[in-house]
Design a protein around this motif. Structure first.
Motif, mmCIF file in Angstrom:
data_model
loop_
_atom_site.group_PDB
_atom_site.id
_atom_site.type_symbol
_atom_site.label_atom_id
_atom_site.label_comp_id
_atom_site.label_asym_id
_atom_site.label_seq_id
_atom_site.Cartn_x
_atom_site.Cartn_y
_atom_site.Cartn_z
ATOM 1 N N TYR A 1 -5.108 9.764 1.169
ATOM 2 C CA TYR A 1 -4.000 10.006 0.236
ATOM 3 C C TYR A 1 -4.509 10.604 -1.071
ATOM 4 C CZ TYR A 1 -1.591 7.066 3.558
ATOM 5 O OH TYR A 1 -1.074 6.561 4.723
ATOM 6 N N ASP A 2 -3.605 11.260 -1.764
ATOM 7 C CA ASP A 2 -3.942 11.849 -3.055
ATOM 8 C C ASP A 2 -3.777 10.772 -4.134
ATOM 9 O OD1 ASP A 2 -4.229 13.301 -5.325
ATOM 10 O OD2 ASP A 2 -2.349 14.438 -5.092
ATOM 11 N N LEU A 3 -4.790 9.931 -4.299
ATOM 12 C CA LEU A 3 -4.670 8.797 -5.223
ATOM 13 C C LEU A 3 -4.445 9.266 -6.646
ATOM 14 C CD1 LEU A 3 -7.472 6.436 -3.860
ATOM 15 C CD2 LEU A 3 -5.072 6.607 -3.185
ATOM 16 N N ARG A 4 -5.113 10.322 -7.045
ATOM 17 C CA ARG A 4 -4.975 10.776 -8.426
ATOM 18 C C ARG A 4 -3.592 11.376 -8.687
ATOM 19 N NH1 ARG A 4 -9.438 9.495 -6.788
ATOM 20 N NH2 ARG A 4 -10.913 8.621 -8.273
ATOM 21 N N GLY A 5 -3.078 12.102 -7.713
ATOM 22 C CA GLY A 5 -1.737 12.665 -7.859
ATOM 23 C C GLY A 5 -0.693 11.573 -7.953
ATOM 24 N N ASN A 6 -0.848 10.518 -7.138
ATOM 25 C CA ASN A 6 0.095 9.393 -7.179
ATOM 26 C C ASN A 6 0.055 8.681 -8.507
ATOM 27 O OD1 ASN A 6 1.680 8.726 -4.731
ATOM 28 N ND2 ASN A 6 -0.312 9.046 -3.771
ATOM 29 N N ALA A 7 -1.157 8.471 -9.028
ATOM 30 C CA ALA A 7 -1.288 7.770 -10.307
ATOM 31 C C ALA A 7 -0.649 8.588 -11.421
ATOM 32 C CB ALA A 7 -2.766 7.516 -10.609
ATOM 33 N N ALA A 8 -0.831 9.917 -11.339
ATOM 34 C CA ALA A 8 -0.254 10.766 -12.375
ATOM 35 C C ALA A 8 1.268 10.695 -12.334
ATOM 36 C CB ALA A 8 -0.735 12.200 -12.177
ATOM 37 N N GLY B 1 5.850 6.450 -18.340
ATOM 38 C CA GLY B 1 5.586 6.875 -19.704
ATOM 39 C C GLY B 1 4.210 6.472 -20.189
ATOM 40 N N ASN B 2 3.391 5.898 -19.316
ATOM 41 C CA ASN B 2 2.030 5.513 -19.700
ATOM 42 C C ASN B 2 1.047 6.619 -19.345
ATOM 43 O OD1 ASN B 2 2.882 2.971 -20.503
ATOM 44 N ND2 ASN B 2 2.810 2.234 -18.395
ATOM 45 N N ALA B 3 -0.139 6.529 -19.947
ATOM 46 C CA ALA B 3 -1.179 7.487 -19.598
ATOM 47 C C ALA B 3 -1.611 7.269 -18.151
ATOM 48 C CB ALA B 3 -2.372 7.306 -20.525
ATOM 49 N N ALA B 4 -1.946 8.351 -17.475
ATOM 50 C CA ALA B 4 -2.399 8.231 -16.088
ATOM 51 C C ALA B 4 -3.761 7.564 -16.037
ATOM 52 C CB ALA B 4 -2.482 9.610 -15.452
ATOM 53 N N ILE C 1 0.854 -1.204 0.000
ATOM 54 C CA ILE C 1 0.000 0.000 0.000
ATOM 55 C C ILE C 1 0.882 1.244 0.000
ATOM 56 C CG2 ILE C 1 -1.723 1.311 1.282
ATOM 57 C CD1 ILE C 1 -2.703 -1.410 2.435
ATOM 58 N N ARG C 2 1.912 1.215 0.860
ATOM 59 C CA ARG C 2 2.815 2.376 0.916
ATOM 60 C C ARG C 2 3.435 2.633 -0.461
ATOM 61 N NH1 ARG C 2 5.376 0.233 5.673
ATOM 62 N NH2 ARG C 2 4.347 1.053 7.504
ATOM 63 N N ALA C 3 3.905 1.568 -1.100
ATOM 64 C CA ALA C 3 4.557 1.736 -2.404
ATOM 65 C C ALA C 3 3.588 2.318 -3.426
ATOM 66 C CB ALA C 3 5.099 0.389 -2.889
ATOM 67 N N ALA C 4 2.302 2.049 -3.261
ATOM 68 C CA ALA C 4 1.324 2.515 -4.255
ATOM 69 C C ALA C 4 0.842 3.935 -3.990
ATOM 70 C CB ALA C 4 0.121 1.559 -4.274
ATOM 71 N N VAL C 5 0.765 4.339 -2.721
ATOM 72 C CA VAL C 5 0.096 5.620 -2.454
ATOM 73 C C VAL C 5 0.898 6.648 -1.659
ATOM 74 C CG1 VAL C 5 -2.192 4.533 -2.540
ATOM 75 C CG2 VAL C 5 -1.080 4.869 -0.321
ATOM 76 N N CYS C 6 2.005 6.254 -1.078
ATOM 77 C CA CYS C 6 2.748 7.232 -0.259
ATOM 78 C C CYS C 6 4.201 6.807 -0.202
ATOM 79 C CB CYS C 6 2.151 7.318 1.148
ATOM 80 S SG CYS C 6 2.039 5.743 1.995
ATOM 81 N N ASP C 7 4.978 7.368 0.727
ATOM 82 C CA ASP C 7 6.366 6.920 0.770
ATOM 83 C C ASP C 7 6.585 5.922 1.905
ATOM 84 O OD1 ASP C 7 7.484 8.213 3.166
ATOM 85 O OD2 ASP C 7 6.997 10.059 2.099
#
Ligand code: BTN
Length: 290
Positions: free
Chosen positions: A177-184, A191-194, A96-102
């Motif tokens: 968490y800012d899920l959209r910011g992380n995905a972007a 190099g993929n689309a968000a 979870i940390r790796a996906a959404v925060c540090d």
């Protein structure tokens, strides 16, 4: 779930709707079918620990079961097998940390034995079950009869708004968490689309958990005593329960109130009651009171 397939090398099943991913994984293992991960958008009979039901928001939640293999001698040894469910909790926190925060995020913790907590609220939970039949594994392997299958069913509130959470005490990743910011940011790196939907987040977390479970269980199986000491130290750092006033609810209906004092070498919890006595708790639902 492309990242998950890459992490486990196949055996990933994704259902639109299913009763329970854990039940499906168990049935497949018992029937000798090869399976590594069972995921669903919607569960109609989700199961929690201690026979509770598990409800989750369809399409916005993580409802995934992971099948792992472990030596029977370790999985049935009460001196060390409590760590197997802790391993699942630690692997989930890492992913979870790796996906959404540090990695140093202090909000994500474990409530003993393996609730996932975020900022003091329940983010998710883990249902760990053992299937004694080794039929799902390669029976031609020399050690196949010595292994058991472990099914770790993990439920997480991902992109769930407050009004769709299962209880007032629950929380979700979206609320923290800012899920959209992380995905972007992730998309920019790759190099993929968000893509900001829950599917992408689920895949990212599932791949991380699958990889974490594999490496952690391999290390544990190689040297359970040594790893238990390492896990004890690691779990202490992220255990929300320690130091809090708690109430343990046992399967026979009895309860025990006191301070969660320590984790023991076998992953059990030590509770000190107001009369000064200490009690070792191995299996219970432990609610934090204050
Ligand atoms: C708990 O907190 O009591 C454990 C909840 C576990 C829920 C997950 S969701 C995926 C898997 N399938 C189930 O039926 N349960 C687990």
């Amino acid at each position: 779930m492309p990242r998950t397939v890459a992490a486990v090398g196949g055996g990933v099943l994704l259902f639109d709707e299913i009763g329970s991913t854990n039940t499906m994984a168990r049935e497949m293992v018992a029937a000798g079918r090869s399976v590594a991960v069972v995921a669903a958008d919607r569960q109609t009979a989700g199961r929690g620990r201690l026979d509770h039901t598990w409800t989750s928001a369809p399409g916005e939640s993580f409802t995934v079961s992971f099948v792992a293999r472990a030596p029977r001698a370790i999985a049935t040894d009460e001196r060390v097998n409590g760590w197997l469910q802790m391993i699942a909790g630690l692997a989930a926190l890492d992913a979870i940390r790796a996906a959404v925060c540090d990695a140093n995020d202090g909000k994500l913790m474990l409530k003993w034995p393996n609730d996932l907590f975020c900022d003091g609220r329940k983010l998710g939970g883990i249902l760990a079950e053992m299937v004694m039949s080794p039929a799902a594994f390669d029976v031609s392997a020399d050690d196949a009869d010595d292994d058991v299958a472990l099914v770790f069913g993990i439920g997480i509130n991902l992109d769930v708004p407050a009004d769709r959470l299962p209880t007032a005490q629950a929380t979700s990743l979206q609320l923290n968490y800012d899920l959209r910011g992380n995905a972007a940011a992730d998309a920019a790196d790759s190099g993929n689309a968000a893509v900001t939907d829950a599917d992408t987040l689920r895949d990212r977390i599932a791949a991380g958990i699958a990889a974490g479970l594999r490496s952690r269980i391999a290390a544990f199986a190689a040297d359970p005593r040594d790893q238990a000491a390492t896990l004890l130290e690691e779990t202490r750092q992220v255990c929300w329960t320690l130091g809090h006033e708690v109430e343990a609810h046992f399967t026979d209906g009895s309860t025990l109130r006191g301070e969660a004092l320590a984790l023991n070498a076998d992953a059990s919890l030590m509770i000190r009651t107001p009369d000064g006595k200490t009690h070792v708790v191995r299996t219970a639902d432990v609610g934090v009171l204050a």
